[in-house]
Design an enzyme around this catalytic site. Structure first.
Site, PDB file in Angstrom:
ATOM      1  N   ILE A 136       0.824  -1.217   0.000  1.00  0.00           N
ATOM      2  CA  ILE A 136       0.000   0.000   0.000  1.00  0.00           C
ATOM      3  C   ILE A 136       0.851   1.256   0.000  1.00  0.00           C
ATOM      4  O   ILE A 136       0.326   2.365  -0.084  1.00  0.00           O
ATOM      5  CB  ILE A 136      -0.952   0.017   1.217  1.00  0.00           C
ATOM      6  CG1 ILE A 136      -0.167  -0.126   2.523  1.00  0.00           C
ATOM      7  CG2 ILE A 136      -2.013  -1.055   1.100  1.00  0.00           C
ATOM      8  CD1 ILE A 136      -1.032   0.000   3.773  1.00  0.00           C
TER       9      ILE A 136
ATOM     10  N   GLY B 170      11.815   5.340   0.241  1.00  0.00           N
ATOM     11  CA  GLY B 170      13.242   5.074   0.217  1.00  0.00           C
ATOM     12  C   GLY B 170      13.713   4.177   1.339  1.00  0.00           C
ATOM     13  O   GLY B 170      14.785   3.575   1.246  1.00  0.00           O
TER      14      GLY B 170
ATOM     15  N   VAL C 243       5.439  -0.633   2.726  1.00  0.00           N
ATOM     16  CA  VAL C 243       4.321  -0.768   3.663  1.00  0.00           C
ATOM     17  C   VAL C 243       3.290  -1.734   3.081  1.00  0.00           C
ATOM     18  O   VAL C 243       2.873  -1.590   1.922  1.00  0.00           O
ATOM     19  CB  VAL C 243       3.668   0.597   3.945  1.00  0.00           C
ATOM     20  CG1 VAL C 243       2.550   0.445   4.981  1.00  0.00           C
ATOM     21  CG2 VAL C 243       4.704   1.600   4.429  1.00  0.00           C
TER      22      VAL C 243
ATOM     23  N   ASP D 286       9.804  15.726   7.482  1.00  0.00           N
ATOM     24  CA  ASP D 286       9.403  15.252   6.158  1.00  0.00           C
ATOM     25  C   ASP D 286       7.897  15.435   5.960  1.00  0.00           C
ATOM     26  O   ASP D 286       7.183  14.520   5.569  1.00  0.00           O
ATOM     27  CB  ASP D 286       9.793  13.785   5.973  1.00  0.00           C
ATOM     28  CG  ASP D 286       9.827  13.368   4.512  1.00  0.00           C
ATOM     29  OD1 ASP D 286       9.905  14.257   3.645  1.00  0.00           O
ATOM     30  OD2 ASP D 286       9.768  12.163   4.236  1.00  0.00           O
TER      31      ASP D 286
ATOM     32  N   GLY E  51      11.599   1.786   3.049  1.00  0.00           N
ATOM     33  CA  GLY E  51      10.857   0.563   3.308  1.00  0.00           C
ATOM     34  C   GLY E  51       9.591   0.456   2.486  1.00  0.00           C
ATOM     35  O   GLY E  51       9.223   1.366   1.741  1.00  0.00           O
TER      36      GLY E  51
END
Length: 446
Positions: free
Chosen positions: A158, A162, A166, A278, A164
């Protein structure tokens, strides 16, 4: 007569009874003796039972409670500092700086579950669930998360970034979660694992994605979050939504206010404060009621009350990073405020911060936005996919908030708490807003 009464009395007690031919006084004495013996035996039985209970209690404590206490001490040892304090809520948040302790606990529990029988396995599971209420999250085995995500199937992806991937996962109890599998590039998984735990741990806020638990087995580092089922803001702003955006002006303002509240909590409701670093549209998740939840704390930094900033390697997403942070590396909450200002512009206009498909003068959202305001053409900034445009006063108020957030002087940017009040205010004096906007534009382009 006296003598006769005495002999009569003697004859009563000395007279033999039908019971084994015993005399009455002997029978009475025997009865009293039996009663005394019974009482003595009963007393000894009660005393023995009480002692046995105490021994069982000691055995129970030595067998189970130290395991809980040991786990709590591992979380709260002096070298594993208490980094986050929930001010508005009563819960304290404890974090683990030494991930090796987590690995050790994971290995121990894995071996215990393998060695135990079916009955003892279920008991261990119950014990693990109860222990999960301590510290900052529930421990999940790698096998559990593999099963939940169908062996990390591509069909369950989903989100991807950069650091990981999900996955959507369904746990054995039927609850749906988001499982973030951190990529172990040059130890980055270890770093982000610790950062995310330090940043949010068990912090609960309706506008922050909650961290439910974790998995640390070998080189694997996984984080388990609550599942938000309506995608992210970037998809709704820039995806193919048809000729009319489902994000009305009112919904966009609701998302903006929710995001601002989540950031305000990180900055002003925690000690040490958390700088997200971020803030961008893809990190704002939305539920079915368009409630915003700030996610992805992999780049977050903790900032103690005694510090005005931290100097760090510049990280973030191009187009959202504040110029002062990009040029000096000095990070504080003002960096998030600038990023939020860009995000707010994105919400209003439906444009990406940097879009190379646009003409040269419109590639950079911030420059194009300022130019429109300076030329008093603010109404042209509104996303054309919005069916019903906002009232002029409401638009001017939001334009003011944008310009204040991206002030080149970081010290002049408002705090996130102030921004929440500005966004929620129903009315600003029309004249005052116009004058302030004009002064800001003139100072920007002078």
């Amino acid at each position: 007569m006296a003598s006769s009464g005495g002999s009569s009395g003697d004859s009563i007690f000395t007279k033999k009874t039908p019971i084994l031919g015993l005399k009455l006084y002997v029978l009475i004495a025997a009865t009293i003796a039996v009663v005394l013996v019974v009482f003595a035996l009963y007393f000894l039985f009660i005393r023995h039972r009480s002692c046995k209970r105490r021994r069982v209690g000691v055995k129970h404590r030595s067998g189970f409670l130290p395991l809980v206490c040991k786990e709590i001490s591992e979380v709260n040892e002096p070298n594993q500092r208490q980094t986050t304090k929930n001010v508005s809520e009563k819960n304290s948040v404890f974090v683990v700086d030494d991930v090796a302790a987590i690995e050790l606990e994971s290995k121990k529990r894995s071996s215990e579950s393998k060695e135990s029988s079916t009955t003892s396995s279920s008991a261990l599971s119950s014990s693990t669930d109860s222990l999960g209420s301590f510290g900052w999250g529930r421990w999940y085995s790698l096998t559990e998360l593999q099963t939940a995500t169908n062996q990390f199937s591509g069909d369950n992806v989903i989100g991807e970034g950069g650091y990981g991937i999900v996955y959507r996962g369904v746990l054995h109890d039927g609850s749906v979660v988001a499982v973030k599998n951190l990529l172990n590039n040059k130890g980055q998984a270890e770093k982000e694992f610790k950062v995310e735990v330090e940043a949010i741990g068990k912090v609960k806020h309706k506008n922050l994605v909650g961290l439910i638990g974790y998995c640390a087995e070998g080189a694997q580092r996984l984080l388990v979050y609550e599942y938000i089922d309506n995608g992210n803001l970037e998809q709704w702003l820039h995806g193919d939504v048809g000729p009319v955006s489902p994000l009305t002006w009112e919904i966009r303002m609701k998302i903006a206010i929710g995001t601002a509240k989540g950031l305000a909590y990180l900055h002003e409701g925690l000690e040490p404060k958390v700088v997200h670093r971020d803030v961008k549209s893809s990190n704002i998740l939305l539920d079915r009621k368009w409630n915003a939840k700030v996610s992805d704390f992999g780049l977050a930094k903790l900032l103690g009350s005694e510090k005005s900033h931290v100097t760090t390697r510049v990280m973030g997403t191009f187009g959202y990073v504040s110029p002062d942070y990009a040029s000096t590396g000095m990070l504080n909450e003002g960096s998030d405020v600038y990023s939020f200002g860009v995000l707010l512009m994105e919400i209003i206009t439906g444009r990406s911060p940097v879009d190379y498909s646009k003409p040269p003068g419109e590639m950079n959202l911030v420059d194009w936005f300022k130019g429109k305001v300076a030329s008093r053409r603010g109404e042209e900034l509104v996303d054309p996919l919005i069916d019903v445009p906002p009232p002029p006063r409401a638009l001017k108020r939001i334009l003011l908030v944008c310009l204040r957030c991206i002030d080149m002087d970081a010290n002049k940017r408002p705090k996130m708490g102030q921004i929440v009040h500005m966004l929620e205010a129903d009315e600003f004096p029309y004249r005052a807003v116009s004058i302030v906007l004009l002064m800001l534009c003139l100072s920007t382009y002078s």
